[in-house]
Design a protein around this motif. Structure first.
Motif, mmCIF file in Angstrom:
data_model
loop_
_atom_site.group_PDB
_atom_site.id
_atom_site.type_symbol
_atom_site.label_atom_id
_atom_site.label_comp_id
_atom_site.label_asym_id
_atom_site.label_seq_id
_atom_site.Cartn_x
_atom_site.Cartn_y
_atom_site.Cartn_z
ATOM 1 N N ALA A 235 0.857 -1.177 0.000
ATOM 2 C CA ALA A 235 0.000 0.000 0.000
ATOM 3 C C ALA A 235 0.900 1.236 0.000
ATOM 4 C CB ALA A 235 -0.901 -0.023 1.229
ATOM 5 N N SER A 236 0.643 2.156 -0.935
ATOM 6 C CA SER A 236 1.634 3.189 -1.249
ATOM 7 C C SER A 236 1.129 4.611 -1.009
ATOM 8 C CB SER A 236 2.050 3.043 -2.718
ATOM 9 O OG SER A 236 2.824 4.138 -3.138
ATOM 10 N N PRO A 237 1.726 5.329 -0.046
ATOM 11 C CA PRO A 237 1.408 6.754 0.104
ATOM 12 C C PRO A 237 1.735 7.542 -1.168
ATOM 13 C CG PRO A 237 2.551 5.933 2.052
ATOM 14 C CD PRO A 237 2.631 4.851 1.016
ATOM 15 N N TYR A 238 2.776 7.135 -1.888
ATOM 16 C CA TYR A 238 3.129 7.808 -3.144
ATOM 17 C C TYR A 238 1.974 7.700 -4.138
ATOM 18 C CZ TYR A 238 5.418 8.614 -7.650
ATOM 19 O OH TYR A 238 5.737 9.081 -8.896
ATOM 20 N N VAL A 239 1.432 6.497 -4.296
ATOM 21 C CA VAL A 239 0.325 6.295 -5.231
ATOM 22 C C VAL A 239 -0.907 7.054 -4.765
ATOM 23 C CG1 VAL A 239 -1.305 4.576 -6.123
ATOM 24 C CG2 VAL A 239 1.157 4.099 -6.117
ATOM 25 N N ARG A 240 -1.215 7.006 -3.470
ATOM 26 C CA ARG A 240 -2.380 7.722 -2.957
ATOM 27 C C ARG A 240 -2.258 9.222 -3.230
ATOM 28 N NH1 ARG A 240 -6.509 6.585 0.432
ATOM 29 N NH2 ARG A 240 -6.349 4.644 -0.760
ATOM 30 N N ALA A 241 -1.072 9.778 -3.036
ATOM 31 C CA ALA A 241 -0.870 11.204 -3.311
ATOM 32 C C ALA A 241 -1.109 11.514 -4.784
ATOM 33 C CB ALA A 241 0.536 11.623 -2.901
ATOM 34 N N ALA A 242 -0.622 10.640 -5.675
ATOM 35 C CA ALA A 242 -0.825 10.846 -7.110
ATOM 36 C C ALA A 242 -2.309 10.789 -7.452
ATOM 37 C CB ALA A 242 -0.051 9.802 -7.904
ATOM 38 N N GLU A 243 -3.040 9.868 -6.826
ATOM 39 C CA GLU A 243 -4.473 9.755 -7.081
ATOM 40 C C GLU A 243 -5.240 10.961 -6.566
ATOM 41 O OE1 GLU A 243 -4.839 4.872 -7.013
ATOM 42 O OE2 GLU A 243 -5.212 6.026 -5.172
ATOM 43 N N GLN A 244 -4.631 11.699 -5.659
ATOM 44 C CA GLN A 244 -5.250 12.923 -5.149
ATOM 45 C C GLN A 244 -4.751 14.168 -5.873
ATOM 46 O OE1 GLN A 244 -4.253 12.661 -0.994
ATOM 47 N NE2 GLN A 244 -5.934 11.228 -0.535
ATOM 48 N N GLY A 245 -3.968 13.953 -6.947
ATOM 49 C CA GLY A 245 -3.510 15.069 -7.760
ATOM 50 C C GLY A 245 -2.153 15.617 -7.378
ATOM 51 N N ARG A 246 -1.484 14.981 -6.413
ATOM 52 C CA ARG A 246 -0.146 15.427 -5.994
ATOM 53 C C ARG A 246 0.884 14.472 -6.625
ATOM 54 N NH1 ARG A 246 0.082 14.381 -0.714
ATOM 55 N NH2 ARG A 246 -2.001 13.481 -0.554
ATOM 56 N N PHE A 247 1.251 14.801 -7.866
ATOM 57 C CA PHE A 247 2.080 13.924 -8.688
ATOM 58 C C PHE A 247 3.546 14.262 -8.467
ATOM 59 C CE2 PHE A 247 3.550 11.902 -12.600
ATOM 60 C CZ PHE A 247 2.689 10.816 -12.685
#
Length: 322
Positions: A235-247
């Motif tokens: 489970a990835s905080p990096y991926v979650r941030a990208a899914e929230q628009g923080r790429f």
């Protein structure tokens, strides 16, 4: 190498398609990424702004142009209207190479973080209620049927969810298929269904565990998937941030997940390319479609489009460019 990402809806196959395409591109490899899912989200996952994604020329909207271009001077194909989505390449057909000066790579794709991004396109107002989405993915099948990808080149395709990817012969157009599986019984059931459907077609399959939260999740997948399990992403905080628009740049991805992407590339690179099987299966599915519906729809016997002397692969491309 051509790589498909499949899995249950919501398993993360689009996210992993994008991560893997970016991983390859960051390493300097030539990459084409194709969004062949009815939910067109691969571009956003690659970091393309949503408005720019909507402007990507949809392959599904250029089927007539695609057929006219690819048939070239093939004497067995009388017209674009008599070309099916399964029509294999033959003598006189136009063959494609990654980054070539052809409409696919020049006009119908955009740059996406170092990869060339193509998209089948969403349903249009004219499609609703009367069209099947596989008419659009037929453009991808034609592209792959005429592509000669070289060593160190990659095509990464985000496929439709679940077993729907078996509704056409597109599932045989890949060197390797990654099945994305969450540590849940429902996701495992999709894995088993896909494995069983693919059995007998020579489909090379590897499972990627996704959204694992600890050793227990990996142990669960190992129990239910066995040796097909290649690696797990946490489970990835990096991926979650990208899914929230923080790429963020891919360097910010968690080290364990970086290692998992390395394992994916190593598995792809060890896969043996089999051009004979690829063309043999293209012919088989074309004959099936010709008998089932395509010949009747075209008003011609499409079985005659098979060129028994044609040998697909780098030699065929070299003869065209000699």
């Amino acid at each position: 190498m051509r790589v498909a990402f499949v899995g249950k809806g919501g398993s993360g196959k689009t996210t992993l398609s994008a991560l893997f395409a970016r991983h390859l591109a960051n390493a300097g490899a030539p990459v084409v990424a194709i969004d062949a899912d009815i939910n067109q989200h691969l571009g956003v996952a690659l970091g393309v702004e949503e408005g720019a994604c909507a402007a990507i020329p949809p392959l599904g909207g250029h089927l007539a142009d695609i057929k006219e271009f690819l048939r070239g001077t093939n004497p067995r194909i009388a017209s674009a209207a008599q070309m099916a989505k399964t029509t294999p390449a033959g003598s006189g057909s136009r063959l494609l190479c990654l980054g070539g000066q052809d409409p696919f790579h020049r006009d119908w794709s955009v740059d996406a973080g170092g990869a060339r991004l193509m998209a089948t396109g969403p349903f249009t107002e004219q499609d609703l209620g009367i069209a099947c989405y596989h008419s659009k993915t037929g453009a991808v099948e034609l592209y792959l049927n005429h592509l000669v990808d070289g060593e160190g080149e990659y095509v990464v395709v985000d496929m439709t969810a679940g077993a729907d990817s078996f509704a056409s012969g597109l599932f045989t157009r890949f060197d390797l298929t990654f099945l994305v599986v969450e540590p849940t019984l429902r996701a495992v059931s999709v894995y088993r269904q896909y494995r069983d459907y693919a059995h007998g077609y020579g489909v090379a399959l590897a499972v990627i565990g996704n959204k694992a939260t600890g050793p227990g999740d990996e142990a669960f997948l190992r129990t239910h998937v066995g040796y097909d399990l290649l690696t797990c992403l946490t489970a990835s905080p990096y991926v979650r941030a990208a899914e929230q628009g923080r790429f963020a740049p891919l360097d910010a991805l968690e080290p364990a997940n970086h290692h998992a992407l390395d394992a994916l590339r190593a598995r792809v690179d060890q896969q043996v390319k089999d051009w004979d099987r690829f063309q043999r299966q293209a012919i088989d599915f074309h004959l099936r479609n010709a008998d089932a519906w395509a010949s009747k729809a075209a008003g011609a016997d499409l079985r005659t489009q098979i060129d028994p002397e044609f040998k697909h692969g780098p030699r065929a491309l070299s003869l065209l460019t000699a």
